[in-house]
Every structure is written in C-alpha cells, then in structure tokens.
Design an enzyme around this catalytic site. Structure first.
Site, short mmCIF file in Angstrom:
data_model
loop_
_atom_site.label_atom_id
_atom_site.label_comp_id
_atom_site.label_asym_id
_atom_site.label_seq_id
_atom_site.Cartn_x
_atom_site.Cartn_y
_atom_site.Cartn_z
N CYS A 163 25.96 5.56 10.38
CA CYS A 163 25.63 6.89 9.75
C CYS A 163 26.37 8.09 10.67
O CYS A 163 25.93 9.17 10.43
CB CYS A 163 24.03 7.02 9.88
SG CYS A 163 23.29 5.73 8.98
N GLU A 218 29.72 4.74 4.82
CA GLU A 218 29.68 3.30 5.35
C GLU A 218 29.61 2.56 3.95
O GLU A 218 29.34 1.49 3.80
CB GLU A 218 28.43 3.01 6.38
CG GLU A 218 26.99 3.44 5.90
CD GLU A 218 26.00 3.40 7.03
OE1 GLU A 218 25.89 2.03 7.09
OE2 GLU A 218 25.59 4.07 7.63
N THR A 247 13.07 3.22 2.10
CA THR A 247 14.12 4.27 2.87
C THR A 247 15.47 4.53 2.18
O THR A 247 16.13 5.11 2.69
CB THR A 247 14.13 3.89 4.33
OG1 THR A 247 15.30 2.83 4.28
CG2 THR A 247 12.81 3.41 5.03
N ASN A 292 17.43 8.17 2.72
CA ASN A 292 18.40 8.16 3.55
C ASN A 292 19.72 8.15 3.00
O ASN A 292 20.11 6.97 2.29
CB ASN A 292 18.19 6.72 4.62
CG ASN A 292 19.08 6.66 5.80
OD1 ASN A 292 19.95 7.66 5.93
ND2 ASN A 292 19.10 5.36 6.28
N LYS A 317 9.03 9.95 15.75
CA LYS A 317 8.63 8.83 16.98
C LYS A 317 9.84 9.27 17.99
O LYS A 317 9.50 9.41 19.26
CB LYS A 317 9.20 7.43 16.42
CG LYS A 317 8.00 6.76 15.79
CD LYS A 317 8.74 5.49 15.38
CE LYS A 317 7.86 4.59 14.56
NZ LYS A 317 6.32 3.80 15.13
N ASP A 321 0.76 -1.09 -0.16
CA ASP A 321 0.04 -0.03 -0.02
C ASP A 321 0.80 1.26 0.00
O ASP A 321 1.56 1.37 0.90
CB ASP A 321 -0.87 0.09 1.50
CG ASP A 321 -1.65 1.16 1.40
OD1 ASP A 321 -1.56 2.11 0.42
OD2 ASP A 321 -2.89 0.98 2.17
N SER A 379 16.46 -1.69 15.93
CA SER A 379 16.89 -0.36 15.43
C SER A 379 16.00 1.03 15.89
O SER A 379 16.91 2.09 16.24
CB SER A 379 17.45 -0.28 13.73
OG SER A 379 15.94 0.06 13.24
N SER A 381 24.25 3.20 13.87
CA SER A 381 23.95 1.97 14.33
C SER A 381 25.29 1.27 14.75
O SER A 381 26.45 1.93 14.45
CB SER A 381 23.26 0.96 13.21
OG SER A 381 21.95 1.54 13.01
N HIS A 437 19.24 12.76 12.23
CA HIS A 437 19.64 11.82 11.46
C HIS A 437 18.15 11.18 11.01
O HIS A 437 17.36 10.92 11.59
CB HIS A 437 20.50 10.75 11.96
CG HIS A 437 20.63 9.38 11.12
ND1 HIS A 437 20.74 9.67 9.69
CD2 HIS A 437 20.18 8.09 11.40
CE1 HIS A 437 20.80 8.42 9.32
NE2 HIS A 437 20.46 7.45 9.96
N1 CAA Z 1 -1.10 2.99 5.50
C1 CAA Z 1 -0.33 3.71 6.56
N2 CAA Z 1 0.51 3.38 7.32
C2 CAA Z 1 0.83 2.20 7.60
C3 CAA Z 1 0.16 1.21 6.32
C4 CAA Z 1 -0.95 1.82 5.57
N3 CAA Z 1 -1.45 0.93 4.56
N4 CAA Z 1 0.62 0.00 6.60
C5 CAA Z 1 1.52 0.10 7.71
N5 CAA Z 1 1.54 1.59 8.07
C6 CAA Z 1 2.65 1.81 9.10
C7 CAA Z 1 2.80 1.16 10.09
O1 CAA Z 1 1.42 1.19 11.19
C8 CAA Z 1 4.19 1.57 10.73
O2 CAA Z 1 3.77 2.72 11.57
P1 CAA Z 1 3.98 3.09 13.12
O3 CAA Z 1 5.53 2.48 13.30
O4 CAA Z 1 3.86 4.62 13.23
O5 CAA Z 1 3.18 2.12 13.62
C9 CAA Z 1 4.82 2.11 9.52
O6 CAA Z 1 4.00 2.29 8.64
C10 CAA Z 1 5.97 1.08 8.92
O7 CAA Z 1 5.27 -0.08 9.15
P2 CAA Z 1 6.14 -1.59 9.59
O8 CAA Z 1 6.42 -1.21 10.97
O9 CAA Z 1 5.25 -2.75 9.33
O10 CAA Z 1 7.22 -1.55 8.35
P3 CAA Z 1 8.17 -2.61 7.98
O11 CAA Z 1 8.65 -3.57 9.39
O12 CAA Z 1 7.88 -3.32 6.86
O13 CAA Z 1 9.63 -1.69 7.87
C11 CAA Z 1 11.39 -0.58 9.09
C12 CAA Z 1 10.09 -0.63 8.72
C13 CAA Z 1 11.88 -1.94 9.74
C14 CAA Z 1 11.92 0.62 9.84
C15 CAA Z 1 12.13 -0.91 7.42
O14 CAA Z 1 11.96 0.32 6.96
C16 CAA Z 1 13.67 -1.07 7.76
O15 CAA Z 1 14.24 -2.01 7.94
N6 CAA Z 1 14.63 0.28 7.89
C17 CAA Z 1 15.68 0.21 7.70
C18 CAA Z 1 16.26 0.42 9.36
C19 CAA Z 1 16.15 1.61 9.92
O16 CAA Z 1 16.09 2.55 9.04
N7 CAA Z 1 16.13 1.80 11.35
C20 CAA Z 1 16.08 3.14 11.79
C21 CAA Z 1 16.97 3.27 12.89
S1 CAA Z 1 18.60 2.74 12.57
C22 CAA Z 1 19.35 4.26 11.81
O17 CAA Z 1 18.72 5.24 11.91
C23 CAA Z 1 20.29 3.93 10.86
C24 CAA Z 1 20.25 3.98 9.72
O18 CAA Z 1 20.38 5.02 9.00
C25 CAA Z 1 19.66 2.67 8.92
#
Ligand code: CAA
Length: 359
Positions: free
Chosen positions: A114, A82, A157, A285, A249, A30, A205, A315, A240
């Site tokens: 990062c 990185e 991302t 990102n 958040k 979606d 993370s 990280s 970041h």
């Molecule tokens: N409409 C609106 N919102 C929706 C939706 C829809 N149809 N379906 C899902 N969502 C929302 C969810 O509710 C969720 O929001 P909340 O967290 O506010 O509840 C959001 O969309 C994301 O959904 P999921 O949690 O299910 O997403 P996911 O598990 O598929 O992926 C993630 C999320 C794990 C962060 C993934 O993007 C990822 O692995 N990213 C890389 C890691 C990262 O960036 N971590 C951040 C901290 S680490 C860091 O900062 C270092 C770095 O740069 C990597």
C-alpha cells in the site's frame, strides 16, 4: 527550489458497492463486528468492464481536466499499485496508452504494497526538486482493487479506488521535502507470484502498522519538540486506512508511547483524524489509494497555508510520514465532485449479486 507539490487531484471509485452488514449476514457474522469492531461501512467493488486500469485512467482524466497544463508538459508517469496485471509490463504503460502519453516521458510502476503510491509521489517530488524534471510535471497514480478470498477475515475490509495527483506547481498543496520514513522486513501481508488473493498474518500486520506509526511519528516528534508540539502544528492527520479501527488503534498507540492518557488521545483522534476518513468509509481499503483518498478529503476546503500530516504504510513493511501545506486551490476542493458523482451513480448490491460477482 523547494516549492513543489500537488497541482491537481482526480479520484475515481467503481460503480458497485456493498454494505458490510449485508456481508456479515451472508457470512453468518455479527454485523457489529464489521461496523463497530473494524469501523467499516461499505466496500467498493468493480462491475463489468472495470479494473485497476479503468479506475486509474478515469482518475487521471479527471486530474488532467482541471489542470492548466497539457500532456506535453508531463515528463513522468508513475503508477503505484499492488494489483499487478503483468510481471514485466508496468501498469503505467496501459494508462499512458489510454491517455495518449508517449515520448520524452519516464513511465513506470512502483510496488511496495500500500506504500507504492506514496513512493511514486515522493519520487516525483524529488525529481522536480533535483532539477532533473526541467520544469515538467509528473502524473502520479495510486490505484488498486483489493479483494480477499471469500470468507477470509479481510473480506469486510475489501475496497477499490484510484487517486491521480499531478505533481508540479503546488497550487493544491506543497509537499514538504522533509519526510520521516521507516522500514523493517516482515511477512505480515504478501501475495506470492501466481496466487490470486493475499496471504495475511492478521495480528502481526496490526503490530507492524503500529510499530511503523510509532517510529515515523517518533522521529517527527523528536525534531519538533515532542509529540504535542509536533501535532499542534497539524490541522489534520491522514493515515493509510486498511479499516478505520486500525487507524484508531495506531493513534492510541502513538499517543500512549508519548505518555498521553486515553482521553487526550481520543480527543485528538476525534478532532484531527476521524473526519479525514469520510470517503474511506465508503471506498473500503483501496490499498495504495487509501491514504490519498484520505488526503484528498482533508485538503478539500482547507484554507491556504494550513498543514496536514499523511502517514503511509505498506506491508513488507515500509512507512513514511509526509507533511503537506494547503495551496491556494485547496479551498475550492474541486475534486470532491468526483466522489459525489461516483457515489450518486453507484449501485449497492445484495448478497446474491455479490456471490455472482465472486463466482
Ligand atoms: N461487536 C463489536 N465488536 C466486535 C464483535 C462484535 N460482535 N466481534 C468482534 N469485535 C471486534 C473485536 O473485539 C476486534 O476489535 P479490537 O481489535 O478492538 O479488539 C475487532 O472486532 C476485529 O475482531 P477480530 O480481531 O476477531 O477480527 P478478525 O481476526 O476476524 O479480522 C483482521 C481482523 C485480522 C484485521 C482482518 O480484517 C484482516 O486480516 N485484515 C487484512 C489485514 C489488515 O488490514 N491489516 C492491517 C494492517 S496491514 C496494512 O495496513 C496493509 C493493508 O492495507 C492490508
């Protein structure tokens, strides 16, 4: 001497990008999940002939072109990244080679996910403050190409970009010698030697990022009479940006820990944080460059003396909250033209072009 900081900024984004709603359609997701759930809009991607070196070099050329010093005045070149090209040879050597920098220059790469670009900047600032620089300036670059495995939850991302900062006279911004660091060993996001794409513990993370923000802002608040008084001093707070929703958040978390209600936290976020991510929403990102893209945006047009906060997260994990005061040249915001030029020239690609690119 406590007066040192950023003398010039240069940015560069690559020539391709893709809308995340197009990616959602490709992956059968979606689009609202990516745009509303994660807060993403477009991801920057490298085209033919582009890589982390070309991004870093172009950002550096742009920073050097609007600086009033010359290459002989550079005594350090440090690249935070990185996106390693080699396990031994530092990325700074590729960049210095392209720019023609050699001689009495300390040249090295900094790695801490990062957080590497921020560490390079802090080292440059502290090198100048220590007197070891003997008046020389440092060229600090944060550059990355962030790609996840196709279909990885991190794919929406992704991003890429580079920011070059010349550390010298604080004409663009003074960097406060005092900062608030925090680190804890964790496996939240890592990339083992020889592995093309990162491994991620997604929920961990997010927790690590929020804990880091709570710790850094907590230490800052403690020294400044509480969170409200501390944040009142700041015109903007940059973070970041792995994806914009992460920042929202973290703000909510830090505010809640200080007893703020949701409305007050949301108001603070809308006024002082969200506007700093206008360029991150079109870069995606860019790992080490992500915070500095936000800082460059927040400094552009800022009146002299106004203070901003900059929260860096890498990280592993390490984090640091920096404070910067706008200098006399911030108001002109000359580096905003770099982003305008790149955005007007770049091409938005569709799913089939993206599939070819990833193949
Ligand atoms: N409409 C609106 N919102 C929706 C939706 C829809 N149809 N379906 C899902 N969502 C929302 C969810 O509710 C969720 O929001 P909340 O967290 O506010 O509840 C959001 O969309 C994301 O959904 P999921 O949690 O299910 O997403 P996911 O598990 O598929 O992926 C993630 C999320 C794990 C962060 C993934 O993007 C990822 O692995 N990213 C890389 C890691 C990262 O960036 N971590 C951040 C901290 S680490 C860091 O900062 C270092 C770095 O740069 C990597």
């Amino acid at each position: 001497m406590t007066n040192t900081g950023i003398a010039s900024i240069g940015l560069h984004l690559p020539t391709l990008a893709m809308r995340v709603d197009e990616l959602a359609t490709l992956r059968g997701a979606d689009p609202d999940k990516y745009t509303i759930g994660l807060g993403c809009r477009e991801i920057a991607l490298c085209g033919d002939g582009e890589d982390v070196v070309s991004l870093a070099v172009e950002a550096a050329k742009r920073a050097l072109s609007r600086w009033d010093g010359d290459l002989q005045d550079i005594g350090m070149i440090a690249v935070g990244t990185e996106t390693a090209k080699d396990m031994s040879r530092p990325l700074s050597a590729w960049v210095a080679g392209e720019l023609g920098i050699s001689g009495q220059v300390r040249s090295y790469e900094v790695k801490h996910a990062c957080y590497g670009g921020t560490l390079a900047l802090r080292q440059a600032v502290e090198w100048r403050l220590s007197g070891a620089a003997r008046g020389k300036a440092a060229l600090v670059i944060a550059a990355d190409v962030a790609l996840y495995a196709p279909r990885d939850p991190g794919e929406p991302t992704q991003g890429a970009g580079a920011v070059a900062l010349i550390v010298g006279e604080p004409t663009v911004a003074r960097v406060d010698p005092v900062s608030y660091a925090w680190s804890e060993p964790a496996f939240d996001f890592w990339r083992p030697v020889g592995q093309a794409f990162p491994s991620v513990e997604g929920p961990l993370s997010l927790d690590c990022y929020m804990r880091a923000a709570e710790s850094c802002f907590g230490a800052f608040a403690e020294e400044h009479g509480g969170l409200e008084a501390a944040l009142n001093d700041l015109e903007s707070v940059c973070f970041h940006v792995p994806f914009p929703k992460m920042v929202k958040k973290a703000v909510r978390h830090v505010a809640e820990r200080s007893g703020w209600d949701a409305e007050k936290a949301a108001e603070f976020y809308e006024q002082k944080v969200d506007p700093t991510m206008r360029w991150n929403r079109v870069s995606g990102n860019a790992y080490t460059a992500s915070l500095w893209i936000s800082v460059a945006s927040a400094l552009a047009g800022r009146p002299i003396g106004k203070r901003i906060g900059a929260f860096s997260y890498g990280s592993g994990f390490g984090a640091e909250l920096l404070l910067l005061d706008a200098g006399p040249e911030a108001a002109t915001g000359a580096w905003a033209a770099d982003v305008d030029v790149d955005l007007s020239a770049r091409q938005l690609i569709d799913s089939s072009a993206y599939n070819e690119l990833r193949a």
